[in-house]
Design an enzyme around this catalytic site. Structure first.
Site, PDB file in Angstrom:
ATOM      1  N   SER A  60      -9.386  -4.429  -0.930  1.00  0.00           N
ATOM      2  CA  SER A  60      -8.894  -5.511  -0.058  1.00  0.00           C
ATOM      3  C   SER A  60      -9.022  -5.174   1.424  1.00  0.00           C
ATOM      4  CB  SER A  60      -7.431  -5.820  -0.394  1.00  0.00           C
ATOM      5  OG  SER A  60      -7.287  -6.262  -1.718  1.00  0.00           O
ATOM      6  N   GLY A  61      -9.846  -4.187   1.762  1.00  0.00           N
ATOM      7  CA  GLY A  61     -10.013  -3.822   3.161  1.00  0.00           C
ATOM      8  C   GLY A  61      -9.200  -2.619   3.582  1.00  0.00           C
ATOM      9  N   THR A  62      -8.861  -1.755   2.629  1.00  0.00           N
ATOM     10  CA  THR A  62      -7.980  -0.614   2.908  1.00  0.00           C
ATOM     11  C   THR A  62      -8.542   0.305   3.982  1.00  0.00           C
ATOM     12  OG1 THR A  62      -7.431  -0.663   0.546  1.00  0.00           O
ATOM     13  CG2 THR A  62      -6.641   1.216   1.839  1.00  0.00           C
ATOM     14  N   TRP A  64     -10.973  -0.117   6.154  1.00  0.00           N
ATOM     15  CA  TRP A  64     -11.138  -0.828   7.428  1.00  0.00           C
ATOM     16  C   TRP A  64      -9.811  -0.847   8.180  1.00  0.00           C
ATOM     17  CZ3 TRP A  64     -11.190  -6.820   7.835  1.00  0.00           C
ATOM     18  CH2 TRP A  64     -11.513  -7.212   9.140  1.00  0.00           C
ATOM     19  N   THR A 105      -1.422   3.301   0.182  1.00  0.00           N
ATOM     20  CA  THR A 105      -1.088   3.275  -1.241  1.00  0.00           C
ATOM     21  C   THR A 105      -1.578   1.989  -1.878  1.00  0.00           C
ATOM     22  OG1 THR A 105       0.651   3.643  -2.875  1.00  0.00           O
ATOM     23  CG2 THR A 105       1.185   2.187  -1.033  1.00  0.00           C
ATOM     24  N   HIS A 106      -1.946   2.104  -3.176  1.00  0.00           N
ATOM     25  CA  HIS A 106      -2.206   0.942  -4.025  1.00  0.00           C
ATOM     26  C   HIS A 106      -1.064   0.752  -5.026  1.00  0.00           C
ATOM     27  CE1 HIS A 106      -6.163   0.748  -2.357  1.00  0.00           C
ATOM     28  NE2 HIS A 106      -6.673   1.740  -3.050  1.00  0.00           N
ATOM     29  N   ARG A 128      -6.379 -10.159   0.017  1.00  0.00           N
ATOM     30  CA  ARG A 128      -7.747 -10.690  -0.026  1.00  0.00           C
ATOM     31  C   ARG A 128      -7.893 -11.604  -1.238  1.00  0.00           C
ATOM     32  NH1 ARG A 128     -13.269  -6.970  -0.477  1.00  0.00           N
ATOM     33  NH2 ARG A 128     -14.751  -8.565   0.287  1.00  0.00           N
ATOM     34  N   SER A 136     -15.865  -6.736  -5.870  1.00  0.00           N
ATOM     35  CA  SER A 136     -15.900  -5.454  -5.168  1.00  0.00           C
ATOM     36  C   SER A 136     -15.345  -4.328  -6.041  1.00  0.00           C
ATOM     37  CB  SER A 136     -15.100  -5.553  -3.865  1.00  0.00           C
ATOM     38  OG  SER A 136     -15.221  -4.372  -3.109  1.00  0.00           O
ATOM     39  N   TYR A 194      -7.106 -10.926   4.641  1.00  0.00           N
ATOM     40  CA  TYR A 194      -8.406 -10.316   4.911  1.00  0.00           C
ATOM     41  C   TYR A 194      -9.362 -11.295   5.590  1.00  0.00           C
ATOM     42  CZ  TYR A 194     -12.856  -7.955   3.822  1.00  0.00           C
ATOM     43  OH  TYR A 194     -14.093  -7.358   3.891  1.00  0.00           O
TER      44      TYR A 194
END
Length: 297
Positions: A60-62, A64, A105-106, A128, A136, A194
């Site tokens: 989800s753009g972690t 970035w 963290t996820h 996102r 992805s 996102y």
């Protein structure tokens, strides 16, 4: 003692998914140590007032956002590499990180450190659209070894839509976040979408600065944008990660495949009409009580 259940799914087409199930939460095979200790250590992690926790569902753009936040926190524009994750770093390493700490963290919201739940530190989340996340995520897992999934995109979607998936399914993770004001009212949180961040980057970075309460002006924000473009980040990552010993057993040359396209709407190149209809139906069923306006293209 709570039992750690090893789940091993094989479908009729030979596709596979493996994970550990503990206290109703699912974990991929590559988390550090056993998940019982992971959950206990995360809960009791001693947090600091200037901690920033970056929470994302995978893909989800972690990375970035990690680099964006690091630039704001440190005041310089150096590439920060891969984040330190609660679930992938040893807890003593996180304990000994200098302040201000930026941790990723996820893990599901319910597994956050107790201090974070009680308002010590701040949490930034990126949401996102789930179709681009699915594509992805599939590409990421398919390019690695020993991460718990092998199979076709169609089989991945079937696994992805189940109640149990790595770090919880996308829908459940989002509902935990959306309900956070009720479950953990003291937690200091900030949500970014996102697609909005991609299309309206500068005003959203100003919002991030205000949340962090860090004095960074508009020129600084513009420099952050210049230094976190997708092509720039991908080049830095591939150059600095080659032959990384940490990931040598799961990915070629030690380079994690975390930068693929970063586009909005790439899911259209992957989903069949039937897959998209199924996805939409599940989405409406699971998020019927929530008013969301996600961007898919």
């Amino acid at each position: 003692m709570d039992v750690i259940e090893k789940v091993d799914i094989r479908d009729e087409e030979g596709n596979t998914m493996d994970y550990s199930l503990y206290k109703g939460c699912s974990f991929p095979p590559h988390v550090v140590g056993n998940v019982r200790d992971l959950v206990a250590n995360c809960a009791k992690l001693k947090c600091r007032q200037d901690d920033v926790l970056l929470y994302t569902y995978p893909k989800s753009g972690t990375h970035w956002m990690h680099n964006i936040l690091n630039m704001f926190i440190t005041g310089n524009f150096a590439y920060a590499g891969t984040a330190s994750y609660l679930e992938f770093a040893k807890i003593d390493v996180i304990d000994n990180m200098p302040s201000p700490r930026l941790i990723a963290t996820h893990l599901e919201v319910d597994l956050f450190p107790d201090d974070i739940k009680n308002g010590i530190g701040k949490v930034v989340n990126i949401v996102r659209n789930p179709k681009d996340v699915a594509v992805s995520y599939y590409c990421f897992l398919s390019s690695m070894k020993g991460v718990g999934f092998t199979g076709t995109f169609d089989s991945f979607l079937r696994f992805y839509l189940k109640e149990e998936f790595f770090f919880g399914n996308w829908y459940g993770a989002l509902k935990q976040w959306l309900d956070i004001g009720k479950t953990y009212p003291k937690m200091k949180i900030f949500t970014l979408y996102y697609e909005d961040l991609k299309r309206n980057t500068l005003p959203n970075l100003k919002r991030v600065v205000n949340f962090l309460e860090i004095p960074r002006d508009e020129d600084f924000c513009k420099s952050v944008i210049d230094n976190t473009g997708f092509a720039t980040m991908k080049r830095h990552h591939e150059t600095e990660s080659k032959h990384n010993e940490q990931f040598k057993d799961v990915v070629k040359d030690g380079v994690l495949p975390i930068y693929r396209k970063g586009e909005i709407g790439d899911w259209k190149r992957w989903f069949t009409p039937a897959q998209s209809e199924l996805f939409d139906r599940v989405y409406k069923e699971r998020l019927a009580k929530y008013d969301l306006d996600l961007v898919y293209e």
